[in-house]
Design a protein around this motif. Structure first.
Motif, PDB file in Angstrom:
ATOM      1  N   GLY A  27       7.134 -42.894 -10.476  1.00  0.00           N
ATOM      2  CA  GLY A  27       6.853 -43.571 -11.725  1.00  0.00           C
ATOM      3  C   GLY A  27       7.404 -42.841 -12.929  1.00  0.00           C
ATOM      4  N   MET A  28       7.366 -41.509 -12.875  1.00  0.00           N
ATOM      5  CA  MET A  28       7.864 -40.710 -13.990  1.00  0.00           C
ATOM      6  C   MET A  28       9.382 -40.777 -14.100  1.00  0.00           C
ATOM      7  N   PHE A  29      10.072 -40.752 -12.948  1.00  0.00           N
ATOM      8  CA  PHE A  29      11.534 -40.683 -12.945  1.00  0.00           C
ATOM      9  C   PHE A  29      12.207 -42.033 -13.165  1.00  0.00           C
ATOM     10  N   MET A  30      11.540 -43.150 -12.832  1.00  0.00           N
ATOM     11  CA  MET A  30      12.228 -44.438 -12.840  1.00  0.00           C
ATOM     12  C   MET A  30      12.759 -44.840 -14.211  1.00  0.00           C
ATOM     13  N   ILE A  31      12.144 -44.346 -15.268  1.00  0.00           N
ATOM     14  CA  ILE A  31      12.640 -44.758 -16.584  1.00  0.00           C
ATOM     15  C   ILE A  31      13.841 -43.937 -17.026  1.00  0.00           C
ATOM     16  N   LEU A  32      14.119 -42.832 -16.337  1.00  0.00           N
ATOM     17  CA  LEU A  32      15.187 -41.930 -16.777  1.00  0.00           C
ATOM     18  C   LEU A  32      16.533 -42.641 -16.930  1.00  0.00           C
ATOM     19  N   PRO A  33      16.985 -43.436 -15.946  1.00  0.00           N
ATOM     20  CA  PRO A  33      18.305 -44.057 -16.096  1.00  0.00           C
ATOM     21  C   PRO A  33      18.329 -45.331 -16.946  1.00  0.00           C
ATOM     22  N   VAL A  34      17.191 -45.765 -17.484  1.00  0.00           N
ATOM     23  CA  VAL A  34      17.176 -47.055 -18.195  1.00  0.00           C
ATOM     24  C   VAL A  34      16.541 -46.984 -19.589  1.00  0.00           C
ATOM     25  N   PHE A  35      15.763 -45.948 -19.887  1.00  0.00           N
ATOM     26  CA  PHE A  35      14.953 -45.997 -21.094  1.00  0.00           C
ATOM     27  C   PHE A  35      15.787 -45.978 -22.372  1.00  0.00           C
ATOM     28  N   ALA A  36      16.881 -45.201 -22.395  1.00  0.00           N
ATOM     29  CA  ALA A  36      17.677 -45.110 -23.623  1.00  0.00           C
ATOM     30  C   ALA A  36      18.210 -46.469 -24.043  1.00  0.00           C
ATOM     31  N   LEU A  37      18.549 -47.316 -23.073  1.00  0.00           N
ATOM     32  CA  LEU A  37      19.034 -48.663 -23.389  1.00  0.00           C
ATOM     33  C   LEU A  37      17.915 -49.551 -23.917  1.00  0.00           C
ATOM     34  N   TYR A  38      16.755 -49.468 -23.287  1.00  0.00           N
ATOM     35  CA  TYR A  38      15.607 -50.284 -23.692  1.00  0.00           C
ATOM     36  C   TYR A  38      15.103 -49.892 -25.074  1.00  0.00           C
ATOM     37  N   ALA A  39      15.054 -48.578 -25.333  1.00  0.00           N
ATOM     38  CA  ALA A  39      14.398 -48.084 -26.548  1.00  0.00           C
ATOM     39  C   ALA A  39      15.147 -48.468 -27.817  1.00  0.00           C
ATOM     40  N   GLU A  40      16.429 -48.798 -27.716  1.00  0.00           N
ATOM     41  CA  GLU A  40      17.195 -49.177 -28.907  1.00  0.00           C
ATOM     42  C   GLU A  40      16.586 -50.376 -29.622  1.00  0.00           C
ATOM     43  N   HIS A  41      15.793 -51.181 -28.914  1.00  0.00           N
ATOM     44  CA  HIS A  41      15.240 -52.401 -29.489  1.00  0.00           C
ATOM     45  C   HIS A  41      13.789 -52.236 -29.960  1.00  0.00           C
ATOM     46  N   LEU A  42      13.245 -51.041 -29.853  1.00  0.00           N
ATOM     47  CA  LEU A  42      11.874 -50.801 -30.302  1.00  0.00           C
ATOM     48  C   LEU A  42      11.826 -50.565 -31.810  1.00  0.00           C
ATOM     49  N   ALA A  43      10.672 -50.837 -32.403  1.00  0.00           N
ATOM     50  CA  ALA A  43      10.491 -50.590 -33.830  1.00  0.00           C
ATOM     51  C   ALA A  43      10.489 -49.093 -34.104  1.00  0.00           C
ATOM     52  N   ASP A  44      11.000 -48.721 -35.288  1.00  0.00           N
ATOM     53  CA  ASP A  44      10.982 -47.333 -35.789  1.00  0.00           C
ATOM     54  C   ASP A  44      11.828 -46.380 -34.961  1.00  0.00           C
ATOM     55  N   VAL A  45      12.749 -46.903 -34.182  1.00  0.00           N
ATOM     56  CA  VAL A  45      13.474 -46.048 -33.247  1.00  0.00           C
ATOM     57  C   VAL A  45      14.561 -45.230 -33.950  1.00  0.00           C
ATOM     58  N   THR A  46      14.751 -44.007 -33.498  1.00  0.00           N
ATOM     59  CA  THR A  46      15.884 -43.156 -33.851  1.00  0.00           C
ATOM     60  C   THR A  46      16.324 -42.461 -32.568  1.00  0.00           C
ATOM     61  N   PRO A  47      17.558 -41.960 -32.512  1.00  0.00           N
ATOM     62  CA  PRO A  47      17.970 -41.220 -31.309  1.00  0.00           C
ATOM     63  C   PRO A  47      17.057 -40.039 -30.992  1.00  0.00           C
ATOM     64  N   LEU A  48      16.598 -39.335 -32.024  1.00  0.00           N
ATOM     65  CA  LEU A  48      15.695 -38.205 -31.799  1.00  0.00           C
ATOM     66  C   LEU A  48      14.406 -38.658 -31.137  1.00  0.00           C
ATOM     67  N   LEU A  49      13.817 -39.751 -31.629  1.00  0.00           N
ATOM     68  CA  LEU A  49      12.550 -40.225 -31.069  1.00  0.00           C
ATOM     69  C   LEU A  49      12.726 -40.772 -29.647  1.00  0.00           C
ATOM     70  N   ILE A  50      13.914 -41.319 -29.334  1.00  0.00           N
ATOM     71  CA  ILE A  50      14.177 -41.727 -27.950  1.00  0.00           C
ATOM     72  C   ILE A  50      14.114 -40.507 -27.043  1.00  0.00           C
ATOM     73  N   GLY A  51      14.753 -39.415 -27.474  1.00  0.00           N
ATOM     74  CA  GLY A  51      14.721 -38.189 -26.688  1.00  0.00           C
ATOM     75  C   GLY A  51      13.321 -37.630 -26.540  1.00  0.00           C
ATOM     76  N   VAL A  52      12.544 -37.675 -27.621  1.00  0.00           N
ATOM     77  CA  VAL A  52      11.158 -37.195 -27.553  1.00  0.00           C
ATOM     78  C   VAL A  52      10.357 -38.027 -26.568  1.00  0.00           C
ATOM     79  N   ALA A  53      10.551 -39.354 -26.594  1.00  0.00           N
ATOM     80  CA  ALA A  53       9.819 -40.236 -25.685  1.00  0.00           C
ATOM     81  C   ALA A  53      10.149 -39.926 -24.230  1.00  0.00           C
ATOM     82  N   ILE A  54      11.416 -39.632 -23.952  1.00  0.00           N
ATOM     83  CA  ILE A  54      11.811 -39.318 -22.580  1.00  0.00           C
ATOM     84  C   ILE A  54      11.212 -37.982 -22.132  1.00  0.00           C
ATOM     85  N   GLY A  55      11.193 -36.993 -23.017  1.00  0.00           N
ATOM     86  CA  GLY A  55      10.809 -35.642 -22.606  1.00  0.00           C
ATOM     87  C   GLY A  55       9.393 -35.208 -22.909  1.00  0.00           C
ATOM     88  N   ILE A  56       8.636 -35.971 -23.697  1.00  0.00           N
ATOM     89  CA  ILE A  56       7.325 -35.507 -24.160  1.00  0.00           C
ATOM     90  C   ILE A  56       6.349 -35.272 -23.007  1.00  0.00           C
TER      91      ILE A  56
END
Length: 456
Positions: A27-56
């Protein structure tokens, strides 16, 4: 006599706990290859926050996994594991429902807070005899590796079926399934005690954190997972930008992962059987740095990215297999659990740093700057690893000797050291266990068995 094989009950418990560990990591790993593409459409998104979401998740996991393990000594293994899996499921639901990047970050942090790794390892130790514990731990290690491989292929497929929110919902269901498996399929241990070979001991951290050889390995696993997480902040975006549709990404990951595992296996065998661990380690780090440099400079076509990803995952799988072996070889006989606890925490800290730095660099300097940063970090690791001693090729071995006074334990340690093939012996009289480092080829097993208590 020391039993050669695990009992059916031990195999059943080890397999069930490996399954719990595996579905959580899946469950933890499955988002690794897809999350950066999905997150571009979220509110308040920045590249930094995408990285934080993946690694937090790595930050909360690193902070809480050792306390969770210690809490399981007092509160019981199963209650702590259930609480951790419920936290993980709750985090998955929060992330699934989130419509902003901040909501996903909160959910991912909660996922990591369900840090059950140390408690699961302790339960494995409770349910297996000393001489078979290493085999049981190997089940766990294999489940993690398999989960990663499956997740890299399954993530893009599931993303096409029901999107990243659906993956988070599935992750929550898997966590609840893990609870059911724990309660229905894992037996209750006859008694709970601290196992120095499987879990951290508070009084040993100073010794482990002052050991230069172990610190090199901790820095190594931190760097490895920093590079992995940073890379996958941008790899899905690079593949999309060079014209490879996200729906087809699994068609690249599947052959790359299968080939990478196949190519890594001969090197793993050479490292262990030919006593070339340090040489193989240095070669794998160099190969990983070359892959990152290649992606950063020559990664603008699908063919090139496929080649560099194959080199990356071959080296990554090789390092994932050899680093724990080196930790076990360098760790003191009675402090392997503490050494592995620090090593595991370093891994999760690396994931957090990688996500955060990768996202920040992407935002400031573009996609390919992340690969160049990773190559530079790997260069520093190579220099640190260059000064590592050649490891002693010794196996960890536990012997149940019965409780005894400290003076008797000290005397027995001396006697065990006199057995041919025993290189290190520490007897803990309170636990009734002798922690040994042995040369498996030279070990006089008959002489050693004389000190082992008969099975009850």
């Amino acid at each position: 006599m020391i039993s050669i094989s695990m009992t059916a009950k031990e195999r059943h418990a080890a397999a069930a706990l490996a399954g719990i560990f595996g579905v959580r990591m899946l469950g933890m790993f499955m988002i690794l290859p897809v999350f950066a593409l999905y997150a571009e459409h979220l509110a308040d998104v920045t590249p930094l926050l995408i990285g934080v979401a993946i690694g937090i998740y790595g930050l909360t996991q690193a902070l809480l996994q050792i306390p969770f393990g210690m809490a399981s000594d007092r509160l019981g293994r199963k209650p702590v594991i259930v609480a951790g899996l419920l936290l993980f499921a709750a985090g998955s639901v929060v992330a699934a429902l989130a419509d902003s990047i901040h909501g996903v970050i909160i959910g991912r942090a909660l996922q990591g807070a369900g840090a059950v790794a140390a408690a699961v390892m302790a339960l494995v130790a409770d349910l297996t005899r000393e001489e078979h514990r290493t085999k049981a731990m190997a089940f766990i290690g294999m489940s993690i590796g398999l989960s990663f491989v499956v997740a890299m292929v399954l993530g893009p497929v599931l993303n096409q079926w029901f999107g990243v929110p659906g993956i988070f919902w599935l992750t929550a269901v898997l966590a609840l399934g893990g609870i059911a498996l724990l309660l229905l399929a894992v037996p209750n241990p006859p008694h709970t005690q601290r196992h120095r070979d499987a879990e951290p001991v508070a009084g040993q951290f100073g010794r482990i954190l002052c050991d230069g050889q172990l610190l090199r390995l901790d820095f190594g696993i931190l760097t490895l997972h920093m590079v992995l997480t940073a890379s996958f902040v941008v790899v899905p975006l690079v593949l999309r930008d060079i014209g490879f549709a996200p729906a087809r990404h699994w068609l690249l990951y599947l052959p790359v992962m299968v080939l990478a595992i196949t190519l890594a296996i001969p090197f793993i065998i050479v490292a262990e059987k030919k006593h070339k661990l340090k040489q193989v380690l240095l070669g794998a780090i160099a190969a990983l740095a070359l892959a990152m440099l290649g992606m950063g400079v020559l990664g603008e076509s699908l063919g090139a990215m496929a080649l560099w990803l194959l080199l990356f995952f071959t080296a990554f799988n090789l390092l994932e297999a050899t680093l724990p072996s080196l930790v076990s070889k360098f760790a003191p006989a009675d402090a392997r659990g503490t050494a592995m606890g620090v090593y595991s925490s370093s891994q999760f800290i690396g994931a957090f740093i990688g996500g955060t730095v990768g996202g920040g660099l992407h935002g400031l300097y573009g996609l390919y700057s992340v690969f160049l940063f990773a190559a530079a970090a790997l260069g520093l690791w190579w220099l640190a690893a260059l000064g590592m001693r050649q490891p002693r090729y010794l196996a960890s071995h536990l012997l149940k000797v019965g409780t005894m006074a400290p003076s008797q334990a000290a005397m027995l340690s001396g006697e065990l050291m006199a057995v041919r093939g025993v290189a290190e012996a520490v007897v803990n009289g309170e636990e009734g266990v002798a922690y040994l480092k042995v040369d498996s080829q030279q070990l006089d097993r008959t002489a050693l068995e004389r000190y082992s208590l008969p099975e009850s």
